[in-house]
Design a protein around this motif. Structure first.
Motif, PDB file in Angstrom:
ATOM      1  N   GLU A   1       0.477  -0.771   0.387  1.00 39.67           N
ATOM      2  CA  GLU A   1      -0.268   0.175   0.130  1.00 39.67           C
ATOM      3  C   GLU A   1       0.787   0.826  -0.307  1.00 39.67           C
ATOM      4  OE1 GLU A   1      -3.000   1.139  -0.504  1.00 39.67           O
ATOM      5  OE2 GLU A   1      -3.874  -0.386  -0.972  1.00 39.67           O
ATOM      6  N   LEU A   2       2.178   1.551   0.851  1.00 37.61           N
ATOM      7  CA  LEU A   2       2.696   2.235   1.023  1.00 37.61           C
ATOM      8  C   LEU A   2       3.657   2.542  -0.336  1.00 37.61           C
ATOM      9  CD1 LEU A   2       4.989   1.475   4.065  1.00 37.61           C
ATOM     10  CD2 LEU A   2       3.352   3.087   3.384  1.00 37.61           C
ATOM     11  N   ASN A   3       3.925   2.064  -1.094  1.00 34.76           N
ATOM     12  CA  ASN A   3       4.091   1.740  -2.856  1.00 34.76           C
ATOM     13  C   ASN A   3       3.086   2.016  -3.644  1.00 34.76           C
ATOM     14  OD1 ASN A   3       7.213   1.171  -2.073  1.00 34.76           O
ATOM     15  ND2 ASN A   3       6.425  -1.333  -2.528  1.00 34.76           N
ATOM     16  N   THR A   4       2.328   2.394  -3.409  1.00 37.08           N
ATOM     17  CA  THR A   4       0.844   2.943  -4.203  1.00 37.08           C
ATOM     18  C   THR A   4       1.135   4.458  -3.959  1.00 37.08           C
ATOM     19  OG1 THR A   4      -0.691   3.333  -2.594  1.00 37.08           O
ATOM     20  CG2 THR A   4      -0.426   1.308  -3.563  1.00 37.08           C
ATOM     21  N   LEU A   5       1.484   5.042  -3.157  1.00 34.60           N
ATOM     22  CA  LEU A   5       1.885   6.853  -3.152  1.00 34.60           C
ATOM     23  C   LEU A   5       3.131   6.627  -4.264  1.00 34.60           C
ATOM     24  CD1 LEU A   5       2.091   7.921   0.383  1.00 34.60           C
ATOM     25  CD2 LEU A   5      -0.012   7.405  -1.793  1.00 34.60           C
ATOM     26  N   ASP A   6       3.158   8.662  -4.805  1.00 32.63           N
ATOM     27  CA  ASP A   6       4.607   8.756  -5.835  1.00 32.63           C
ATOM     28  C   ASP A   6       5.365   9.347  -4.459  1.00 32.63           C
ATOM     29  OD1 ASP A   6       5.898   9.758  -8.282  1.00 32.63           O
ATOM     30  OD2 ASP A   6       5.211  11.361  -8.406  1.00 32.63           O
ATOM     31  N   TRP A   7       6.499   8.250  -5.172  1.00 29.87           N
ATOM     32  CA  TRP A   7       7.314   8.988  -3.982  1.00 29.87           C
ATOM     33  C   TRP A   7       8.348   9.850  -4.651  1.00 29.87           C
ATOM     34  CZ3 TRP A   7       6.363   8.891   0.649  1.00 29.87           C
ATOM     35  CH2 TRP A   7       5.640   7.504   1.360  1.00 29.87           C
ATOM     36  N   LYS A   8       8.703   9.830  -5.989  1.00 33.33           N
ATOM     37  CA  LYS A   8       9.402  11.449  -6.701  1.00 33.33           C
ATOM     38  C   LYS A   8      10.561  10.584  -7.389  1.00 33.33           C
ATOM     39  CE  LYS A   8       5.874  14.505  -5.825  1.00 33.33           C
ATOM     40  NZ  LYS A   8       4.912  14.525  -7.101  1.00 33.33           N
ATOM     41  N   GLY A   9      10.992   9.070  -6.979  1.00 33.61           N
ATOM     42  CA  GLY A   9      11.687   8.385  -7.156  1.00 33.61           C
ATOM     43  C   GLY A   9      12.736   8.220  -6.406  1.00 33.61           C
ATOM     44  N   LEU A  10      12.244   8.889  -5.467  1.00 34.16           N
ATOM     45  CA  LEU A  10      13.648   8.888  -4.448  1.00 34.16           C
ATOM     46  C   LEU A  10      13.422   7.217  -3.473  1.00 34.16           C
ATOM     47  CD1 LEU A  10      11.912  11.781  -2.313  1.00 34.16           C
ATOM     48  CD2 LEU A  10      14.101  12.117  -3.813  1.00 34.16           C
ATOM     49  N   GLY A  11      13.063   6.557  -3.810  1.00 32.26           N
ATOM     50  CA  GLY A  11      13.093   5.166  -2.916  1.00 32.26           C
ATOM     51  C   GLY A  11      12.140   4.468  -3.150  1.00 32.26           C
ATOM     52  N   GLU A  12      11.685   3.319  -2.432  1.00 32.66           N
ATOM     53  CA  GLU A  12       9.996   2.429  -2.733  1.00 32.66           C
ATOM     54  C   GLU A  12      10.666   1.740  -1.196  1.00 32.66           C
ATOM     55  OE1 GLU A  12      10.170  -0.740  -5.003  1.00 32.66           O
ATOM     56  OE2 GLU A  12      11.819  -1.278  -5.367  1.00 32.66           O
ATOM     57  N   TRP A  13       9.616   1.387  -0.772  1.00 32.31           N
ATOM     58  CA  TRP A  13       9.185   0.610   0.259  1.00 32.31           C
ATOM     59  C   TRP A  13       9.320  -1.133   0.035  1.00 32.31           C
ATOM     60  CZ3 TRP A  13       9.054   3.134   5.197  1.00 32.31           C
ATOM     61  CH2 TRP A  13       8.429   4.279   5.336  1.00 32.31           C
ATOM     62  N   LYS A  14      10.430  -1.023   1.264  1.00 33.65           N
ATOM     63  CA  LYS A  14      10.397  -2.697   1.285  1.00 33.65           C
ATOM     64  C   LYS A  14      10.480  -3.365   2.369  1.00 33.65           C
ATOM     65  CE  LYS A  14      13.646  -2.865  -2.544  1.00 33.65           C
ATOM     66  NZ  LYS A  14      14.903  -3.141  -3.963  1.00 33.65           N
ATOM     67  N   ARG A  15      10.335  -4.723   2.398  1.00 30.63           N
ATOM     68  CA  ARG A  15      10.179  -5.176   4.215  1.00 30.63           C
ATOM     69  C   ARG A  15      11.512  -5.976   3.757  1.00 30.63           C
ATOM     70  NH1 ARG A  15       6.966  -6.582   7.897  1.00 30.63           N
ATOM     71  NH2 ARG A  15       6.816  -8.675   7.490  1.00 30.63           N
ATOM     72  N   GLN A  16      11.645  -5.841   4.978  1.00 30.11           N
ATOM     73  CA  GLN A  16      13.368  -7.439   5.155  1.00 30.11           C
ATOM     74  C   GLN A  16      12.729  -7.826   6.285  1.00 30.11           C
ATOM     75  OE1 GLN A  16      16.333  -3.955   6.239  1.00 30.11           O
ATOM     76  NE2 GLN A  16      15.054  -3.102   8.032  1.00 30.11           N
ATOM     77  N   ASP A  17      13.125  -9.009   5.832  1.00 29.44           N
ATOM     78  CA  ASP A  17      12.442  -9.982   7.248  1.00 29.44           C
ATOM     79  C   ASP A  17      13.541 -11.532   7.196  1.00 29.44           C
ATOM     80  OD1 ASP A  17      11.125 -11.660   8.815  1.00 29.44           O
ATOM     81  OD2 ASP A  17       9.875 -12.334   7.545  1.00 29.44           O
ATOM     82  N   PRO A  18      14.660 -11.652   7.943  1.00 30.03           N
ATOM     83  CA  PRO A  18      14.215 -10.932   9.355  1.00 30.03           C
ATOM     84  C   PRO A  18      14.756  -9.759   9.171  1.00 30.03           C
ATOM     85  CG  PRO A  18      16.151 -12.192   9.265  1.00 30.03           C
ATOM     86  CD  PRO A  18      15.551 -12.610   8.282  1.00 30.03           C
ATOM     87  N   GLY A  19      14.830  -8.965  10.388  1.00 34.53           N
ATOM     88  CA  GLY A  19      14.880  -7.020  10.348  1.00 34.53           C
ATOM     89  C   GLY A  19      14.445  -6.533  11.091  1.00 34.53           C
ATOM     90  N   PHE A  20      15.065  -5.084  11.440  1.00 33.29           N
ATOM     91  CA  PHE A  20      14.110  -4.120  12.041  1.00 33.29           C
ATOM     92  C   PHE A  20      14.803  -2.780  11.983  1.00 33.29           C
ATOM     93  CE2 PHE A  20      13.004  -0.738  15.218  1.00 33.29           C
ATOM     94  CZ  PHE A  20      11.783  -1.448  15.612  1.00 33.29           C
ATOM     95  N   PRO A  21      13.639  -2.310  11.489  1.00 36.76           N
ATOM     96  CA  PRO A  21      12.078  -2.554  11.061  1.00 36.76           C
ATOM     97  C   PRO A  21      11.827  -3.550  10.158  1.00 36.76           C
ATOM     98  CG  PRO A  21      12.533  -0.681  10.247  1.00 36.76           C
ATOM     99  CD  PRO A  21      14.081  -0.824  10.867  1.00 36.76           C
ATOM    100  N   ASP A  22      10.583  -3.698   9.978  1.00 40.20           N
ATOM    101  CA  ASP A  22      10.259  -4.885   8.892  1.00 40.20           C
ATOM    102  C   ASP A  22       9.664  -4.306   7.674  1.00 40.20           C
ATOM    103  OD1 ASP A  22       7.127  -5.814  10.861  1.00 40.20           O
ATOM    104  OD2 ASP A  22       7.752  -4.090   9.905  1.00 40.20           O
ATOM    105  N   THR A  23       9.680  -2.728   8.023  1.00 42.45           N
ATOM    106  CA  THR A  23       9.322  -1.607   6.139  1.00 42.45           C
ATOM    107  C   THR A  23      10.537  -0.705   6.088  1.00 42.45           C
ATOM    108  OG1 THR A  23       7.425  -2.854   6.459  1.00 42.45           O
ATOM    109  CG2 THR A  23       7.878  -1.336   5.043  1.00 42.45           C
ATOM    110  N   ILE A  24      10.883  -0.531   5.358  1.00 45.68           N
ATOM    111  CA  ILE A  24      12.234   0.284   5.158  1.00 45.68           C
ATOM    112  C   ILE A  24      11.864   1.308   3.975  1.00 45.68           C
ATOM    113  CG2 ILE A  24      13.574  -0.401   6.450  1.00 45.68           C
ATOM    114  CD1 ILE A  24      15.608  -1.542   4.093  1.00 45.68           C
TER     115      ILE A  24
END
Length: 302
Positions: A72-95
């Protein structure tokens, strides 16, 4: 700064990215999460059984919702600055993986409020949030018809991970009766072996030993009982741990017990929310009460 103006800009700070992400998650309240669909029970008897067992689906559905939130977070336009990704395992789980420094992150926790208590834990050290670059999103969900249907987001709380960690440490740390310990320095290890969690230890000695421990703390000065995540203060705590009997508290850092003011208000709001003729806290009590005739309560739902 108004969110609309942030959207129109070609560059954003990490705080603005977190603000936009949090507002977007809050805007999803009331929407269905197309991750699973619990079939409508064909009979009242099956409905009664489902009412008693639906909570067992919570860990599975919660994990699926966490992945869906990242999408859902990646449905927004982040102006080419990046994208949200899951990292499992790891903290935080969404970066937010991209050009922004420090790297924004969101730890997503889910809550099935028929269980009443928020069973998720938050153990990560406050030392990881020195720039307040991480938020926590607590997502409350229920099946559309209480016991069946697709998961619906009842409400969403988004707050600073740093403030949550601070509230946790202040609430739990009561030396010498209760000690909070920072993780060891494992920065030289590979990422999968690094320690990030705090832990709580409960005093196990008798009253005479407790009094001796109190005298030891007096020698630390006027602020000796105020929690500090520093090496110097942690060394003092280790001195107590080595001198007196303590046990590791396996219930440490449950979010329901942290007593973060804003999150407590959120919990009350969710439990007071009304669905299908009853407040959520009433549904929780009615379904969990073995003396209740559940069939009479849920017959209108099917």
């Amino acid at each position: 700064m108004h969110l609309k103006l942030i959207y129109q800009r070609s560059s954003m700070t990490y705080k603005e990215i977190l603000e936009l992400a949090g507002k977007h998650l809050e805007s999803l309240v009331g929407s269905q999460m197309d991750v699973v669909d619990i079939t409508k029970p064909p009979t009242l008897e099956y409905a009664e059984h489902l009412a008693k067992t639906v909570s067992k689906l919570s860990p599975l559905v919660g994990n699926m919702i966490e992945f869906k939130v990242c999408e859902e977070l990646n449905t927004l336009d982040w102006k080419g600055l990046g994208e949200w990704k899951r990292q499992d395992p790891g903290f935080p789980d969404t970066i937010f993986d991209g050009k922004i420094e420090p790297q924004p992150g969101i730890e997503i926790k889910t809550w099935f409020p028929l269980a009443t208590e928020i069973t998720a834990r938050f153990k990560d050290s406050i030392n990881h949030f020195d720039q307040d670059q991480t938020h926590v999103a607590l997502v409350a969900w229920l099946p559309e018809y209480i016991i069946y249907g697709k998961p619906v987001l009842i409400d969403v709380w988004v707050g600073s991970a740093k403030s949550l960690a601070s509230a946790r440490d202040s609430h739990y740390h009561r030396p010498p009766d209760y000690l909070v310990f920072e993780p060891e320095d494992t920065s030289s290890r590979t990422s999968n072996l690094q320690q990030t969690n705090t832990n709580g230890y409960k005093f196990q000695g008798d009253s005479s030993l407790l009094k001796k421990a109190e005298k030891d703390i007096l020698s630390w000065g006027a602020n000796g009982k105020v929690y500090e995540p520093t090496v110097e203060y942690q060394t003092k705590l280790k001195g107590l741990l080595g001198k007196y009997p303590y046990r590791l508290d396996t219930n440490f850092a449950k979010m329901d017990r942290i007593q973060h003011e804003s999150m407590e208000e959120f919990k009350s709001k969710v439990l007071e929310s009304k669905l299908h003729g009853h407040r959520i806290k009433e549904w929780a009590k009615l379904i969990s009460d073995s003396k209740t005739n559940t069939i009479d309560l849920i017959k209108d739902l099917i």
